[in-house]
Design an enzyme around this catalytic site. Sequence first.
Site, PDB file in Angstrom:
ATOM      1  N   HIS A   1      -2.201  -3.877   5.206  1.00 47.57           N
ATOM      2  CA  HIS A   1      -1.905  -3.429   6.577  1.00 47.57           C
ATOM      3  C   HIS A   1      -3.172  -3.014   7.291  1.00 47.57           C
ATOM      4  CE1 HIS A   1      -2.436   0.972   5.823  1.00 47.57           C
ATOM      5  NE2 HIS A   1      -2.255   0.556   4.574  1.00 47.57           N
TER       6      HIS A   1
ATOM      7  N   ARG B   1       3.177   4.861   6.328  1.00 47.81           N
ATOM      8  CA  ARG B   1       3.637   4.142   7.529  1.00 47.81           C
ATOM      9  C   ARG B   1       4.071   2.713   7.246  1.00 47.81           C
ATOM     10  NH1 ARG B   1      -1.903   4.850  10.489  1.00 47.81           N
ATOM     11  NH2 ARG B   1      -2.481   4.302   8.352  1.00 47.81           N
TER      12      ARG B   1
ATOM     13  N   CYS C   1      -5.961   0.582   7.164  1.00 51.07           N
ATOM     14  CA  CYS C   1      -5.774   0.983   5.761  1.00 51.07           C
ATOM     15  C   CYS C   1      -6.903   1.942   5.341  1.00 51.07           C
ATOM     16  CB  CYS C   1      -5.757  -0.241   4.845  1.00 51.07           C
ATOM     17  SG  CYS C   1      -5.421   0.192   3.115  1.00 51.07           S
TER      18      CYS C   1
ATOM     19  N   CYS D   1       0.849  -1.193   0.000  1.00 49.59           N
ATOM     20  CA  CYS D   1       0.000   0.000   0.000  1.00 49.59           C
ATOM     21  C   CYS D   1       0.886   1.245   0.000  1.00 49.59           C
ATOM     22  CB  CYS D   1      -0.910  -0.005   1.232  1.00 49.59           C
ATOM     23  SG  CYS D   1      -2.063   1.401   1.277  1.00 49.59           S
TER      24      CYS D   1
HETATM   25 ZN   LIG Z   1      -3.375   1.226   3.024  1.00 51.55          ZN
END
Ligand SMILES: [Zn+2]
Length: 211
Positions: free
Chosen positions: A99, A47, A102, A43
Amino acid sequence: MAKQPEEIIRSNRDWAAEKLSANPSYFRDMARGQSPQFLWIGCSDSRVPAEDITGSSPGELFVARNVANLVVHTDMNLMSVIEYAVTQLKVQHIVVCGHTDCGGVRAAMSPKSYGMIDKWLRNIRDLAYAHRAELEPLSPEARERRLIELNVIEQARNLTHSCIVQRAWNRGRDLTIHGWLYEMETGLLRDLIAIDKAFPIPEAYRYDFSA
Ligand SMILES: [Zn+2]
């Protein structure tokens, strides 16, 4: 105070100097070429930096990131990345990494329209609808977490539907697809699925390379 672009350039100079002091030929060696063993599809979320969370060095991961780590067969950008990674670089592993927390998945669960990205996230909306029987009874938090997991598994399976992956397997190449979940709260990766050439690809998606 917010970070300024000049600080990033300064940090880069410090980083390059540090690398050189540890190994005077570091950049000369790096400039000779790459042979990563992993393609990482993750993604775009700031982070979840692929190298940092996996303790990888430059040269180890070939990376493609998009909102909500989707594998969409009409995405020529990603398909070009996959083809180059599998056919030219001959990576041995493809990782699809989603993750928790999201924003892409959350937006796909909301009735709100966010403009252009609605079309991209439509893929997750379709997935949520296909799995509605499992998702609907869950609490909102559990539903989001489960949809994030289902999305990773779906994208890993999507990879097996591509002629790029199937051709590599047909040629006897060792190529494994991994679906992982990065838990923002713990910093840990969880293994959701691993797929190798023994995976039963549904007939509708199977290519015949003898033809
Ligand atoms: Zn994401």
